[in-house]
Design an enzyme around this catalytic site. Structure first.
Site, PDB file in Angstrom:
ATOM      1  N   LYS A 118      31.094  41.799  38.791  1.00 10.73           N
ATOM      2  CA  LYS A 118      32.102  42.335  37.869  1.00 10.73           C
ATOM      3  C   LYS A 118      31.781  42.045  36.403  1.00 10.73           C
ATOM      4  CE  LYS A 118      35.967  42.977  40.939  1.00 10.73           C
ATOM      5  NZ  LYS A 118      37.394  42.908  41.172  1.00 10.73           N
ATOM      6  N   LYS A 173      38.587  49.802  44.885  1.00  9.82           N
ATOM      7  CA  LYS A 173      39.611  50.623  44.240  1.00  9.82           C
ATOM      8  C   LYS A 173      39.418  50.721  42.740  1.00  9.82           C
ATOM      9  CE  LYS A 173      42.932  47.245  45.364  1.00  9.82           C
ATOM     10  NZ  LYS A 173      42.478  45.971  44.794  1.00  9.82           N
ATOM     11  N   LYS A 214      29.932  48.191  48.168  1.00  6.70           N
ATOM     12  CA  LYS A 214      31.210  48.269  48.895  1.00  6.70           C
ATOM     13  C   LYS A 214      32.186  49.225  48.212  1.00  6.70           C
ATOM     14  CE  LYS A 214      34.552  44.846  47.335  1.00  6.70           C
ATOM     15  NZ  LYS A 214      35.696  45.751  47.283  1.00  6.70           N
TER      16      LYS A 214
HETATM   17  P1  ATP Z   1      38.796  45.588  43.074  1.00  5.02           P
HETATM   18  O1  ATP Z   1      37.716  46.620  42.941  1.00  5.02           O
HETATM   19  O2  ATP Z   1      39.835  45.677  42.002  1.00  5.02           O
HETATM   20  O3  ATP Z   1      38.263  44.193  43.273  1.00  5.02           O
HETATM   21  P2  ATP Z   1      39.080  45.866  45.910  1.00  5.02           P
HETATM   22  O4  ATP Z   1      39.056  47.226  46.504  1.00  5.02           O
HETATM   23  O5  ATP Z   1      37.862  45.019  46.028  1.00  5.02           O
HETATM   24  O6  ATP Z   1      39.556  45.996  44.398  1.00  5.02           O
HETATM   25  P3  ATP Z   1      40.817  43.577  46.415  1.00  5.02           P
HETATM   26  O7  ATP Z   1      42.225  43.600  45.942  1.00  5.02           O
HETATM   27  O8  ATP Z   1      39.810  42.816  45.608  1.00  5.02           O
HETATM   28  O9  ATP Z   1      40.325  45.108  46.564  1.00  5.02           O
HETATM   29  O10 ATP Z   1      40.764  43.060  47.906  1.00  5.02           O
HETATM   30  C1  ATP Z   1      41.878  43.205  48.808  1.00  5.02           C
HETATM   31  C2  ATP Z   1      41.435  43.015  50.236  1.00  5.02           C
HETATM   32  O11 ATP Z   1      40.676  44.151  50.665  1.00  5.02           O
HETATM   33  C3  ATP Z   1      40.546  41.794  50.477  1.00  5.02           C
HETATM   34  O12 ATP Z   1      40.916  41.235  51.726  1.00  5.02           O
HETATM   35  C4  ATP Z   1      39.166  42.365  50.555  1.00  5.02           C
HETATM   36  O13 ATP Z   1      38.293  41.571  51.317  1.00  5.02           O
HETATM   37  C5  ATP Z   1      39.443  43.705  51.232  1.00  5.02           C
HETATM   38  N1  ATP Z   1      38.437  44.708  50.881  1.00  5.02           N
HETATM   39  C6  ATP Z   1      38.124  45.130  49.633  1.00  5.02           C
HETATM   40  N2  ATP Z   1      37.177  46.070  49.673  1.00  5.02           N
HETATM   41  C7  ATP Z   1      36.866  46.256  50.997  1.00  5.02           C
HETATM   42  C8  ATP Z   1      35.934  47.092  51.678  1.00  5.02           C
HETATM   43  N3  ATP Z   1      35.149  47.930  51.018  1.00  5.02           N
HETATM   44  N4  ATP Z   1      35.896  47.033  53.027  1.00  5.02           N
HETATM   45  C9  ATP Z   1      36.693  46.180  53.710  1.00  5.02           C
HETATM   46  N5  ATP Z   1      37.590  45.346  53.119  1.00  5.02           N
HETATM   47  C10 ATP Z   1      37.679  45.380  51.775  1.00  5.02           C
HETATM   48 MG    MG Z   2      37.782  43.090  45.065  1.00  7.98          MG
END
Ligand code: ATP
Ligand code: MG
Length: 328
Positions: free
Chosen positions: A111, A195, A192
C-alpha cells in the site's frame, strides 16, 4: 463459548473477495461462537478517504453484513471508532511493537509502494488490528489469506505483553477458508482482488448489477489456450474463475473442469457469471430493505454499547499491567 473477532474496512463497496474470504464464513460461525464483527473505519483512514464516501460506506457495510445473513441477535456488530478502547489499547501495544517488524509487513509494502507520502497510521495499522482482536479475549479470527502475517504479529504482541507485564491476553488462532481465501483481481490475476483497487474492472462489487457482473467476468483476463483447467502457476486467470465458480456453487473444481471439457471460455465465463449472480442477487435484495432503515442504526448503537463493555474491562487490565494512571 469461544469468541470470534473479525473486521472489514469501509474503504469501498465490498467485493466478491470479501464475501467469499470473510463474510460467508462469518455467517456459518455465528451459531457456534460469541462473535464480534467490526466495521473498522479507523483502519480505513490509514489511506486518504473522502469524508462523505466514508460515512456512506460505513452504513453500507453494516447493511451488507446483515444482508449476507449475519443475525444481530446473535452477534455484536459495531463501528470501531464508536468504541474508543481500540485506539487506546493500540497506543499501549505500539510501545512494545518494533518499527522493524511493522516495516516487514507485506500489506504496508504494497500500500505504500509508489506513494508520495505515507501516513504513519499505515505503518501502525497492524498494531491497531492487534488491539481490535485482543480487546475481546478472542480465540479465533476468521479472515482471508492476506491477513495471515498481521495475525502472526498479533500473536507475537500478545505473547510479548503477557511475558513482559502480566498474563492478560488470550492468544488468538487464525481461521482461513479452504477455498476462496484469496480471490484474485479479474484484470491482474496474480494480484488479490481489493475493494480499493482503482481499476473497477478488477473486482466485482457485492452491489454490482447482474449485467455489470456479467460484463466484468466476460472481460476477465484468461489465456489463449482455451482449456478450462486449474493451474495457478500457468493459468492464474482461469484458476481464479474456477475458484469463484466452485465456492459460489459448492461444486468441486474437478467436476467443473469435466463439465467444461472441450468447451470454450465463452460458455465457461457465462457459467461463472450466472453462479456469482445467483449468490449476490438475494443479498442485494435484502440490502435494499436495510440500507435506509432505522433498525440499522439501532443495531449499531446496541453493538457499540456491548463492545465497549467488554473492551473497557480489558483496557483497564492492560493499563494497570503497564503502570499507566494512578492506583486509587
Ligand atoms: P482494501 O483494498 O481497502 O484493503 P480489501 O478488499 O483488502 O480492502 P479488507 O477490509 O482489507 O478488504 O479486508 C476484509 C476481509 O476480507 C479480511 O478478512 C480479508 O482477509 C478479506 N479479503 C480481502 N480481500 C480478499 C480476497 N481477495 N480474497 C479473499 N478474502 C479477502
Ligand atoms: Mg485489505
Amino acid at each position: 463459548m469461544q469468541t470470534i473477532f473479525s473486521g472489514i474496512q469501509p474503504s469501498g463497496t465490498l467485493t466478491l473477495g470479501n464475501y467469499l474470504g470473510a463474510l460467508q464464513q462469518f455467517v456459518e460461525l455465528q451459531d457456534e461462537y460469541d462473535c464480534y464483527f467490526c466495521i473498522v473505519d479507523e483502519h480505513a483512514i490509514t489511506v486518504p478517504q473522502d469524508r462523505l464516501a466514508l460515512r456512506k460506506n460505513i452504513k453500507s457495510l453494516a447493511a451488507l453484513y446483515l444482508a449476507s445473513g449475519i443475525d444481530s441477535n446473535k452477534v455484536t456488530l459495531f463501528v470501531q471508532s464508536e468504541v474508543s478502547e481500540h485506539t487506546q489499547l493500540a497506543w499501549i501495544l505500539q510501545s512494545i511493537n518494533y518499527v522493524g517488524e511493522l516495516e516487514r509487513m507485506t500489506q504496508y509494502k504494497d500500500k505504500s509502494k509508489g506513494q508520495e507520502a505515507v501516513s504513519s497510521a499505515l505503518l501502525t495499522y497492524p498494531t491497531l488490528m492487534a488491539a481490535d482482536i485482543l480487546l475481546y479475549n478472542t480465540n479465533v479470527v476468521p479472515v482471508g489469506d492476506d491477513q495471515k502475517q498481521h495475525l502472526e504479529l498479533t500473536r507475537n504482541l500478545a505473547q510479548r505483553f503477557n511475558h513482559r507485564f502480566n498474563d492478560i491476553f488470550t492468544i488468538p488462532e487464525i481461521r482461513i477458508p479452504k477455498v476462496g481465501a484469496r480471490i484474485m483481481s479479474l484484470q491482474e490475476p496474480t494480484k488479490k482482488m481489493s475493494k480499493s483497487d482503482t481499476n473497477q474492472k478488477g473486482f466485482i462489487s457485492m452491489l454490482d448489477e447482474p449485467k455489470q457482473i456479467e460484463r466484468k467476468i466476460k472481460s476477465a483476463v484468461t489465456d489463449s489456450e482455451g482449456i478450462v483447467k486449474f493451474d495457478k502457476e500457468n493459468k492464474p486467470g482461469v484458476s481464479n474463475l474456477l475458484t469463484i465458480y466452485s465456492v459460489c456453487t459448492g461444486e468441486s473444481i474437478e467436476s467443473l473442469e469435466q463439465k467444461y471439457a472441450g468447451k470454450g471460455y465463452g460458455d465457461f465465463k457465462q457459467g461463472v457469471a450466472d453462479a456469482v449472480i445467483s449468490v449476490l442477487k438475494p443479498i442485494q435484495d435484502r440490502y435494499e430493505d436495510l440500507i435506509d432503515s432505522e433498525e440499522l442504526d439501532l443495531i449499531l448503537d446496541k453493538g457499540a454499547e456491548k463492545a465497549s463493555f467488554t473492551a473497557g474491562k480489558t483496557l483497564k487490565k492492560a493499563k494497570k499491567a503497564v503502570g499507566l494512571g494512578r492506583v486509587r
